[in-house]
Design an enzyme around this catalytic site. Structure first.
Site, PDB file in Angstrom:
ATOM      1  N   SER A 140      -3.681  -2.827   6.949  1.00 16.85           N
ATOM      2  CA  SER A 140      -3.546  -2.437   8.355  1.00 16.85           C
ATOM      3  C   SER A 140      -2.498  -3.209   9.131  1.00 16.85           C
ATOM      4  O   SER A 140      -2.093  -2.783  10.199  1.00 16.85           O
ATOM      5  CB  SER A 140      -4.895  -2.579   9.044  1.00 16.85           C
ATOM      6  OG  SER A 140      -5.307  -3.925   9.018  1.00 16.85           O
ATOM      7  N   HIS A 171      -8.595   2.159   6.758  1.00 17.45           N
ATOM      8  CA  HIS A 171      -7.452   2.709   7.496  1.00 17.45           C
ATOM      9  C   HIS A 171      -6.836   3.932   6.814  1.00 17.45           C
ATOM     10  O   HIS A 171      -5.889   4.510   7.340  1.00 17.45           O
ATOM     11  CB  HIS A 171      -6.374   1.638   7.689  1.00 17.45           C
ATOM     12  CG  HIS A 171      -6.717   0.662   8.768  1.00 17.45           C
ATOM     13  ND1 HIS A 171      -6.454   0.896  10.094  1.00 17.45           N
ATOM     14  CD2 HIS A 171      -7.354  -0.531   8.712  1.00 17.45           C
ATOM     15  CE1 HIS A 171      -6.877  -0.125  10.815  1.00 17.45           C
ATOM     16  NE2 HIS A 171      -7.434  -1.004  10.004  1.00 17.45           N
ATOM     17  N   LYS A 173     -13.012   4.136  12.754  1.00 14.91           N
ATOM     18  CA  LYS A 173     -11.564   4.250  13.006  1.00 14.91           C
ATOM     19  C   LYS A 173     -11.211   5.725  13.194  1.00 14.91           C
ATOM     20  O   LYS A 173     -11.500   6.270  14.250  1.00 14.91           O
ATOM     21  CB  LYS A 173     -10.796   3.539  11.906  1.00 14.91           C
ATOM     22  CG  LYS A 173     -10.992   2.024  12.063  1.00 14.91           C
ATOM     23  CD  LYS A 173     -10.414   1.147  11.008  1.00 14.91           C
ATOM     24  CE  LYS A 173     -10.699  -0.309  11.368  1.00 14.91           C
ATOM     25  NZ  LYS A 173     -10.822  -1.172  10.212  1.00 14.91           N
TER      26      LYS A 173
END
Ligand SMILES: *Cc1c(COP(=O)(O)O)cnc(C)c1O
Length: 396
Positions: free
Chosen positions: A186, A214, A244
């Site tokens: 990330s 991610h 996320k």
């Protein structure tokens, strides 16, 4: 009254961080965490959230959450193994398995919790874990908790991994071996070399564990990094987060049925921590349905990511080698990075500085996370502000 020893410890260390410019100040939002946010009454273009697809504020998710709230109340009432498993939990897990194309899945209270849960349920002190040096903090903690020997390999260096895997195997010292990597890293937005990792794992009979926090919603048309490489059959543990791209909160492990069965009886956060709230679970399930129905949000995310990257690069910023919409703008020096971020903020862009110890010393950066919810005008405005501040500070 706090003890003198504690006061002394805290004061010294807080002062030390502050004097080095490493003390992080938290700015509470007065708005949802959407493409525009409000802090201390000021509207800012938000380039710091992990809300990649804009789902955190999506009306369809809110509706699903409200329905579940009405039906089940606010809390699940117990841990999963007592009677805190509601029908929605099971439905969510089935949905995740379908989405990830695995036999089964298990949900946890967060992505962080997944790594606390899954690694130590399988690995112990007679085992060894080969771990990428840039793996997420929760992986590092999960590995430590397992008490397995941790063998770090250089970031995405497949020669180093192969050498260390071979050594570990041939030493005969360990009962089980596991390779753990982030799917997407990330801080730089680079992607793990999963095809090579799987090859090495097969060669030496090593388990594979990919934390795709991610990558889910972003790569593989939304299904993640493992799907992106077509390796659903080859990766033992697929970890994901619901916080996320999915926009809610929670995490999951997807894999073979026997793995999930084992985690349900042996992973401690599943047994000893209350399950996800019904509203969170229902909203997460709705988010995955939306990703299955259409790639519209995913496509928009990439379009926006590419647009921002192109704009910043053309201005002369150093944006690294990201392979995802994550766009670091590398400044280097820690205090200059923080100053840059602050000036962007003054001008109307919220882009957080990320410095040591989150990234190596001297590689301070302002990290930009464009989302599907940003408009072209917002991105154009952000790029114009980058230009102004970049020139003012002599960065471009
Ligand atoms: C963010 C992140 C986590 C933690 O996920 P949460 O759901 O926010 O707890 C775990 N692993 C990686 C690689 C992450 O990026």
């Amino acid at each position: 009254m706090s003890s003198k020893a504690l006061d002394q410890f805290l004061n010294e260390n807080l002062e030390d961080l502050k004097s080095k410019g490493l003390y992080n100040v938290i700015d509470p939002l007065e708005s949802p965490n959407g493409p525009m946010i409000k802090i201390e009454g000021k509207e800012l273009i938000n380039l710091s959230s992990n809300n990649y697809l804009g789902l955190a504020t999506d009306a369809r998710l809110k509706e699903a959450a409200e329905k579940a709230l009405e039906r089940y109340g606010v809390g699940a009432g117990a841990v999963r193994t007592i009677n805190g498993t509601l029908k929605v939990h099971v439905e969510l897990e089935e949905k995740i398995a379908e989405f990830k194309q695995t036999e089964a899945a298990i949900a946890y209270q967060s992505g962080f919790m997944c790594n606390m849960a899954a690694i130590s349920a399988v690995m112990d002190k007679e085992d060894a874990i080969l771990s990428d040096e840039l793996n997420h903090a929760s992986i590092i903690d999960g590995c430590r908790l397992s008490r397995a020997k941790i063998i770090r390999f250089n970031h995405s260096d497949m020669n180093d991994l192969r050498t260390k895997a071979k050594e570990a195997k041939e030493s005969g010292q360990y009962k089980k071996l596991m390779i753990i990597t982030d799917g997407v890293f990330s801080m730089d937005g680079d992607v793990a070399n999963l095809p090579e990792i799987v090859k090495i794992a097969e060669e030496f009979d090593i388990m594979t564990y990919v934390d795709d926090a991610h990558g889910s919603g972003v790569l593989g048309k939304g299904a993640g990094t493992v799907k992106h490489f077509g390796l659903q059959e080859k990766v033992d543990f697929q970890i994901g987060t619901l916080s996320k791209a999915i926009g809610v909160v929670g995490g999951y492990v997807a894999g073979k049925q026997n793995l999930i069965d084992w985690l349900k009886v042996r992973s401690r956060p599943f047994l000893f921590s209350t399950s996800l709230t019904p509203a969170d679970v229902a909203a997460s399930k709705r988010a995955i349905e939306i990703l299955q129905e259409s790639t519209e949000l995913h496509d928009k995310l990439w379009e926006n990511g590419n647009y921002l990257k192109k704009g910043l690069k053309e201005l002369g910023f150093v944006i690294g080698e990201s392979e995802t919409p994550i766009t670091p703008c590398i400044i280097g020096d820690e205090s200059k990075t923080q100053q840059f971020s602050k000036r962007l903020n003054d001008e109307g862009v919220y882009a957080k500085s990320i410095v040591f110890p989150t990234v190596p010393k001297g590689t301070g950066r302002v990290r930009n996370m464009p989302t599907a919810a940003h408009t072209k005008e917002m991105l154009d405005r952000a790029i114009a502000i980058y230009e102004k501040v970049g020139k003012e500070m002599g960065i471009i």
